[in-house]
Design a protein around this motif. Structure first.
Motif, PDB file in Angstrom:
ATOM      1  N   UNK A  70      30.473  40.931  44.321  1.00 50.01           N
ATOM      2  CA  UNK A  70      30.628  40.271  43.255  1.00 50.01           C
ATOM      3  C   UNK A  70      30.224  38.936  43.283  1.00 50.01           C
ATOM      4  N   UNK A  71      29.304  38.381  42.165  1.00 52.24           N
ATOM      5  CA  UNK A  71      28.921  36.882  42.412  1.00 52.24           C
ATOM      6  C   UNK A  71      29.554  36.473  41.434  1.00 52.24           C
ATOM      7  N   UNK A  72      30.192  35.307  40.728  1.00 50.47           N
ATOM      8  CA  UNK A  72      30.841  34.139  39.499  1.00 50.47           C
ATOM      9  C   UNK A  72      30.632  33.368  38.839  1.00 50.47           C
ATOM     10  N   UNK A  73      29.391  32.950  38.402  1.00 53.11           N
ATOM     11  CA  UNK A  73      29.396  31.303  37.485  1.00 53.11           C
ATOM     12  C   UNK A  73      30.295  30.969  36.488  1.00 53.11           C
ATOM     13  N   UNK A  74      29.654  30.166  36.049  1.00 57.18           N
ATOM     14  CA  UNK A  74      30.715  29.518  34.804  1.00 57.18           C
ATOM     15  C   UNK A  74      30.895  30.547  33.968  1.00 57.18           C
ATOM     16  N   UNK A  75      32.132  30.165  33.511  1.00 54.51           N
ATOM     17  CA  UNK A  75      32.845  31.041  32.830  1.00 54.51           C
ATOM     18  C   UNK A  75      32.747  32.333  33.007  1.00 54.51           C
ATOM     19  N   UNK A  76      33.646  32.434  34.147  1.00 55.00           N
ATOM     20  CA  UNK A  76      33.285  34.104  35.106  1.00 55.00           C
ATOM     21  C   UNK A  76      34.870  34.411  35.423  1.00 55.00           C
ATOM     22  N   UNK A  77      35.518  34.500  34.873  1.00 58.19           N
ATOM     23  CA  UNK A  77      37.070  35.490  36.101  1.00 58.19           C
ATOM     24  C   UNK A  77      36.163  36.044  37.244  1.00 58.19           C
ATOM     25  N   UNK A  78      37.107  35.657  38.220  1.00 55.68           N
ATOM     26  CA  UNK A  78      36.836  36.497  39.489  1.00 55.68           C
ATOM     27  C   UNK A  78      38.138  36.923  39.993  1.00 55.68           C
ATOM     28  N   UNK A  79      38.609  37.748  40.502  1.00 55.52           N
ATOM     29  CA  UNK A  79      39.382  38.228  41.557  1.00 55.52           C
ATOM     30  C   UNK A  79      39.485  39.730  42.244  1.00 55.52           C
ATOM     31  N   UNK A  80      39.913  39.962  42.357  1.00 57.70           N
ATOM     32  CA  UNK A  80      40.871  41.913  42.908  1.00 57.70           C
ATOM     33  C   UNK A  80      41.070  42.641  41.909  1.00 57.70           C
ATOM     34  N   UNK A  81      40.477  42.759  41.159  1.00 58.77           N
ATOM     35  CA  UNK A  81      41.713  43.226  39.720  1.00 58.77           C
ATOM     36  C   UNK A  81      42.685  44.162  39.906  1.00 58.77           C
ATOM     37  N   UNK A  82      42.093  45.182  40.964  1.00 57.26           N
ATOM     38  CA  UNK A  82      43.488  46.225  41.525  1.00 57.26           C
ATOM     39  C   UNK A  82      44.253  45.828  42.609  1.00 57.26           C
ATOM     40  N   UNK A  83      43.886  44.961  43.203  1.00 58.60           N
ATOM     41  CA  UNK A  83      45.635  44.282  43.937  1.00 58.60           C
ATOM     42  C   UNK A  83      46.055  43.684  42.849  1.00 58.60           C
ATOM     43  N   UNK A  84      44.839  42.846  42.779  1.00 58.62           N
ATOM     44  CA  UNK A  84      45.786  41.628  41.219  1.00 58.62           C
ATOM     45  C   UNK A  84      46.949  42.210  41.146  1.00 58.62           C
ATOM     46  N   UNK A  85      46.583  43.091  39.860  1.00 52.51           N
ATOM     47  CA  UNK A  85      47.593  44.576  38.999  1.00 52.51           C
ATOM     48  C   UNK A  85      48.518  44.706  40.023  1.00 52.51           C
ATOM     49  N   UNK A  86      47.958  45.248  41.279  1.00 53.64           N
ATOM     50  CA  UNK A  86      49.204  45.962  41.513  1.00 53.64           C
ATOM     51  C   UNK A  86      50.130  44.689  42.296  1.00 53.64           C
ATOM     52  N   UNK A  87      49.974  44.044  42.754  1.00 51.37           N
ATOM     53  CA  UNK A  87      50.012  42.679  43.295  1.00 51.37           C
ATOM     54  C   UNK A  87      50.417  42.836  44.882  1.00 51.37           C
ATOM     55  N   UNK A  88      49.422  44.028  45.606  1.00 50.40           N
ATOM     56  CA  UNK A  88      49.064  44.098  46.487  1.00 50.40           C
ATOM     57  C   UNK A  88      47.658  43.133  47.401  1.00 50.40           C
TER      58      UNK A  88
END
Lengths: 190, 190
Positions: A70-88
């Motif tokens: 995944x890329x992210x330019x200005x105004x994009x959110x970025x992270x591992x969405x599933x791991x962030x949700x599960x706090x894994x």
């Protein structure tokens, strides 16, 4: 942080006074080119919003090669969405492609912001809906297209990336070799 | 509709009284096996929740072959998330793999429900966050794995699908040919 305030207001109505209250939950960080902010197998601690610059998220495959997901330019959110949700643990690294300025918020702080300002759930719902929908389209393109189409479709659809992201990272994102991308680019030029 | 009520309450707190108020916004529909509920190039009018049964979302590729991009068992939401958000034409068909019972809600009705019960934004935010995160993991597996690993990883990770979804649809979802899947299955058995 003006970028984030304006971005939120593209999707929901959020006043300057409200934004002033959530502002302290974020940390603004400058990243040098190639600096890494998140690591594969480390806790997915934060969510990252690009104020200026460009990031990519990648993993190191079993052959030791970096693969951009995944890329992210200005105004994009970025992270591992599933791991962030599960706090894994995150499956991915996040690295700056160019010098960047980002706003980051930790999991606990984001939960607190969302409980104090539940109207932001709508903003994040839309962000994830768009991200998920885009991922489905990417699967579709991946499944039905020639390697050449995939490359030129990406370049045409996302010219901002084509100008700012090195060719080898676009190749990685599309699952192509850098050599193949050089070849079709020079073929097109002639 | 008990399934939906219970599912919402896995993620947020939503009372029976509140659920009784949103209940009329949904239509419950029975689908026969192979019945189609949404079409490629038609407006993405509704969002679908599987109460019972199994759906898949697919497109017809340039060679005229169906390509599955997503499955949905009980308690999964399914639609073309991007087209639904933009209220544009869907890129995908949605079809029942077995006789199914689904709850559907139109775009306008969903917006009304969300404005009356904004706490549901959190529920949908989490749904899309999980869906997006899962899509990223799928890209990762796609990029780094052998065809054989992809198949057995899927079967092991999602045994419910392996038992209920025909092999040729699992093959399609994984970008494999049905012949290849038969081959590695029989190889494993011997």
């Amino acid at each position: 942080m003006l970028n984030l305030f304006q971005h939120i207001n593209q999707f929901i109505s959020f006043s300057e006074e409200e934004f002033a209250q959530i502002r302290p939950y974020f940390e603004v960080i400058k990243l040098n080119k190639k600096e890494t902010i998140a690591r594969q197998n480390a806790a997915a601690k934060a969510n990252y919003f690009v104020l200026e610059g460009c990031l990519h998220m990648y993993f190191i495959n079993t052959k030791g090669v970096n693969q951009t997901v995944q890329f992210a330019l200005e105004n994009w959110w970025l992270n591992d969405a599933l791991a962030f949700y599960k706090q894994a643990s995150s499956e991915f690294y996040i690295q700056a492609i160019e010098s960047s300025s980002i706003a980051l918020i930790s999991y606990a702080q984001q939960e607190e912001v969302l409980s104090k300002f539940p109207q932001l759930e709508r903003y994040f719902r839309i962000m994830y809906q768009i991200a998920y929908g885009s991922a489905l389209k990417r699967v579709q393109i991946e499944m039905q297209s020639s390697k050449e189409y995939k490359y030129f479709h990406f370049i045409e659809k996302f010219p901002a990336f084509a100008n700012r992201v090195p060719q080898y990272l676009i190749a990685s994102f599309l699952g192509l070799t850098p050599e193949y991308v050089s070849e079709i680019r020079s073929k097109k030029r002639t």
